[in-house]
Design an enzyme around this catalytic site. Structure first.
Site, short mmCIF file in Angstrom:
data_model
loop_
_atom_site.label_atom_id
_atom_site.label_comp_id
_atom_site.label_asym_id
_atom_site.label_seq_id
_atom_site.Cartn_x
_atom_site.Cartn_y
_atom_site.Cartn_z
N SER A 281 43.23 41.30 40.54
CA SER A 281 42.43 42.52 40.62
C SER A 281 43.33 43.74 40.75
CB SER A 281 41.48 42.45 41.82
OG SER A 281 40.51 41.44 41.64
N ARG B 159 43.37 50.70 46.37
CA ARG B 159 42.32 50.14 47.23
C ARG B 159 40.98 50.83 46.99
NH1 ARG B 159 42.30 46.58 51.15
NH2 ARG B 159 44.27 45.58 51.70
N HIS C 202 39.56 49.55 43.83
CA HIS C 202 39.09 48.18 44.09
C HIS C 202 37.72 48.19 44.77
CE1 HIS C 202 39.25 44.18 46.20
NE2 HIS C 202 39.62 43.82 44.99
#
Length: 216
Positions: A23, A46, A49
């Protein structure tokens, strides 16, 4: 009751560590991270994500001192103050360097009366209750534009300055405007924001988690 694994019928990745690594590699391959401060790369990854939108970095605005200021504050034991319980719940406590307090005062018994008296939202009223913890704190907004506006007005009135502001209100009324006000704020407080309507609790919590600990 004992658990029984169902018959596997779909072809999908099931190794958590491998999913995580792939990912993050995908995000780095598909997002433009080049215009961000170098120390903000992991924060941006992050955040992408958390929302699944690789173009988020196009709207991401990070003050050059944001990452250092927030990390220094957290390592010194500063609290995290937030406008939404969902942001507080999303902070991974194991990543916090000093077992830092994570506070949301939205449900404080004083909030409703203040909101009524001031003709504002409960989220905004709750921010005034941060006054005695605000100096050097890391503050994060993942919900209410009114709360971010309220903090900026408090600072202009002379309230103690936080170490860093994560400003990610979400929505269609006031969200973009509050984030623009943060980005152009006349007082030099390190900030992170995403311009436009996007934001939210998951995104704010992901930014806090990245700032709390550099390791992905």
């Amino acid at each position: 009751m004992s658990a029984t694994r169902p018959t596997r019928r779909f072809d999908y990745a099931a190794d958590g560590a491998a999913i995580y690594a792939e990912s993050f590699a995908t995000i780095r391959a598909e997002s433009d991270l080049s215009r961000l401060p170098a120390d903000a790369e992991k924060v941006a990854v992050r955040m992408v994500h958390a929302c699944g939108q690789v173009d988020l970095t196009d709207d991401l605005d990070v003050h050059p001192r944001l990452v250092g200021a927030a990390r220094d504050a957290l390592r010194a034991g500063a609290p995290i103050l937030t406008d939404a319980t969902m942001v507080a719940a999303g902070v991974t406590r194991a990543r916090l360097p000093k077992d830092n307090d994570v506070l949301c005062l939205l449900h404080d018994e004083r909030v409703a009366a203040l909101a009524t008296a001031w003709s504002t939202t409960r989220s905004a009223a709750a921010v005034s209750l941060w006054a005695d913890r605000l100096d050097g704190a890391v503050v994060a907004f993942g919900n209410a534009p009114t709360a971010l506006f309220h903090l900026l007005e408090m600072l202009l009135d002379g309230a103690p300055r936080p170490a860093a502001i994560i400003g990610l209100p979400v929505g269609f009324v006031g969200a973009a405007e509050s984030k623009q006000a943060l980005a152009s704020f006349e007082l030099d407080v390190p900030f992170l924001t995403v311009h436009g309507r996007r934001g939210g609790s998951a995104m704010a919590a992901s930014a806090l988690n990245a700032l709390a600990q550099e390791q992905e």
